[in-house]
Design a protein around this motif. Structure first.
Motif, PDB file in Angstrom:
ATOM      1  N   PRO A   1      40.404  19.727   9.062  1.00  0.00           N
ATOM      2  CA  PRO A   1      40.728  21.080   8.620  1.00  0.00           C
ATOM      3  C   PRO A   1      41.876  21.766   9.360  1.00  0.00           C
ATOM      4  CG  PRO A   1      38.372  20.794   8.683  1.00  0.00           C
ATOM      5  CD  PRO A   1      38.952  19.539   9.258  1.00  0.00           C
TER       6      PRO A   1
ATOM      7  N   THR B   1      31.771  24.671   9.166  1.00  0.00           N
ATOM      8  CA  THR B   1      31.810  24.255   7.766  1.00  0.00           C
ATOM      9  C   THR B   1      30.536  24.708   7.070  1.00  0.00           C
ATOM     10  OG1 THR B   1      30.792  22.151   8.317  1.00  0.00           O
ATOM     11  CG2 THR B   1      33.189  22.211   8.276  1.00  0.00           C
TER      12      THR B   1
ATOM     13  N   THR C   1      37.301  28.045   9.105  1.00  0.00           N
ATOM     14  CA  THR C   1      36.033  27.850   8.376  1.00  0.00           C
ATOM     15  C   THR C   1      36.367  27.052   7.117  1.00  0.00           C
ATOM     16  OG1 THR C   1      35.082  29.917   9.158  1.00  0.00           O
ATOM     17  CG2 THR C   1      34.190  29.039   7.113  1.00  0.00           C
ATOM     18  N   VAL C   2      35.509  26.098   6.773  1.00  0.00           N
ATOM     19  CA  VAL C   2      35.707  25.363   5.524  1.00  0.00           C
ATOM     20  C   VAL C   2      34.476  25.575   4.653  1.00  0.00           C
ATOM     21  CG1 VAL C   2      36.219  23.156   4.437  1.00  0.00           C
ATOM     22  CG2 VAL C   2      37.024  23.599   6.769  1.00  0.00           C
TER      23      VAL C   2
END
Ligand code: GDD
Ligand code: MG
Length: 360
Positions: A225, A345, A327-328
């Motif tokens: 990410p 995540t 943040t995913v």
């Protein structure tokens, strides 16, 4: 001309996106990652492409590729391993697909890298040096997680040695994961699990037949990410230089912003820099987006803020919510009004039931 893309990784570091989509089909700059590579290969004269896959169920990829075979007029076949063969074994397995009477070299690409793909220059470089194998290299600050090349002294572009993931500093020019190989390289590879970086390149280098072309422009391995987000910034910067008409402008836009034409953006938003908004997204009024990716079908409600993060397909971010700091969100995640997601995540079932993620 032929090419092979190594598509064998599990995409673990790009979860939860890769729970819903094979890594090569995860969007980057509003296009599946692998499409950037296929388009570049096609532009360099590749007419036949082999995708080397291992564990995956190839159906999703197969359907996708059928569509692009037609659109791009390129023949795409799959070479599937019954057990992972590493980064060289797949070439031995696909030998019959890669070699023909022409004796031409073929491209091999890692599937998780993004750059400007100067492949025509690479063909020229390969010919000029009479190389058996040419690799693209780029400079990075921390070479320890890559393959490092040590060049011969003087002006030559010949590689003296190749060291995969060195424990001690040997240099800062790293393997960018893009190769042009003569068919004779296949004679060096046995049909078993084997690493091109550890077993094949060091041998070719020791015979003085491995050459390295320094990649002009940007490069990034976007398999995790933080690097995906950094790579997106570089890619948008590249678009600004090469195809500025693809980026949007306006009072509500700062810096480089790519927006699909089917997305809708409300009043009083502030978008950018370094934002990608996918097809059918709805961004309500007063939203702040920066350094982020908002994938197809996402809805961001009034006054929410998404910063340095990735919002997966069809997710929703509630009013006044904040999604920040790498943040995913996976596919179909729904962030409630005023919730805060700060790093980490999130998959669907976890949304709004993981208190440690929620800082009020
Ligand atoms: N078909 C197949 N089978 N593909 C595989 C397998 C396998 O068993 N194992 C890995 N691959 C594919 C991955 O999908 C990826 O495209 C490529 O081979 C490289 O594997 P990674 O797991 O991504 O390796 P890395 O990132 O640690 O290192 C490689 O890439 C660096 C650049 O990003 C190396 O090539 C390094 O030398 C290089 O610097
Ligand atoms: Mg990688």
């Amino acid at each position: 001309m032929k090419a092979l893309i190594l598509v064998g990784g599990f995409g673990t570091r790009l979860r939860p996106l890769t729970f819903s989509m094979p890594k090569p089909l995860v969007d980057f700059g509003n296009k599946p990652m692998i499409l950037h590579q296929i388009e570049a290969l096609k532009a360099a004269g590749v007419t036949e492409l082999v995708l080397a896959i291992n564990h995956q169920q190839p159906e999703v990829m197969l359907n996708f590729m059928k569509e692009y075979e037609k659109k791009l007029d390129i023949k795409i076949t799959f070479s599937q391993e019954t057990e992972p063969l590493g980064t060289a074994g797949p070439l031995a397995l696909a030998r019959d697909k890669l070699v023909d009477d022409s004796g031409e070299p073929f491209f091999v690409l890692n599937n998780d890298v993004i750059c400007e793909y100067p492949l025509l220059e690479m063909i020229q470089f390969h010919k000029t040096h009479g190389a058996e194998a040419s690799i693209m290299v780029t400079k990075v600050d921390d070479p320890s997680k890559y393959g490092v090349v040590v060049m011969e002294e003087g002006a030559t572009e010949r590689v003296e040695s190749f060291v995969e993931k060195p424990l001690h500093f040997v240099g800062n020019k790293i393997n960018a994961g893009i190769y042009l190989l003569n068919p004779s390289v296949l004679d060096r590879i046995e049909l078993r699990r084997t690493s091109i970086e550890k077993e094949i390149f060091p041998k070719i280098a020791s015979e003085k037949k491995l050459y390295a072309m320094v990649l002009p422009g940007f490069w990034m391995d976007i398999g995790q990410p933080k690097d995906y987000i950094a790579g997106q910034r570089m890619y948008l910067d590249f678009l600004r230089r090469k195809a500025p008409q693809e980026l949007v402008t306006g009072d509500h836009v700062i810096g480089n912003v790519l927006v699909d034409e089917t997305a809708v953006i409300g009043e009083g938003c502030l978008i950018g820099p370094d934002v990608v908004i996918g097809p059918r997204c709805v961004i309500y009024s007063g939203v702040r987006l920066l350094g982020c990716t908002v994938m197809r079908g996402v809805c961001i409600k009034e006054h929410a803020c998404v910063s340095n993060s990735i919002v997966g397909w069809d997710s929703t971010v509630g009013k006044w919510a904040r999604v920040v700091n790498v943040t995913v969100l996976g596919k179909d995640v729904h962030v409630g009004d005023a919730e805060v997601y700060n790093s980490g995540t999130v998959i669907e079932e976890q949304a709004s039931v993981r208190p440690e993620m929620v800082v009020v």
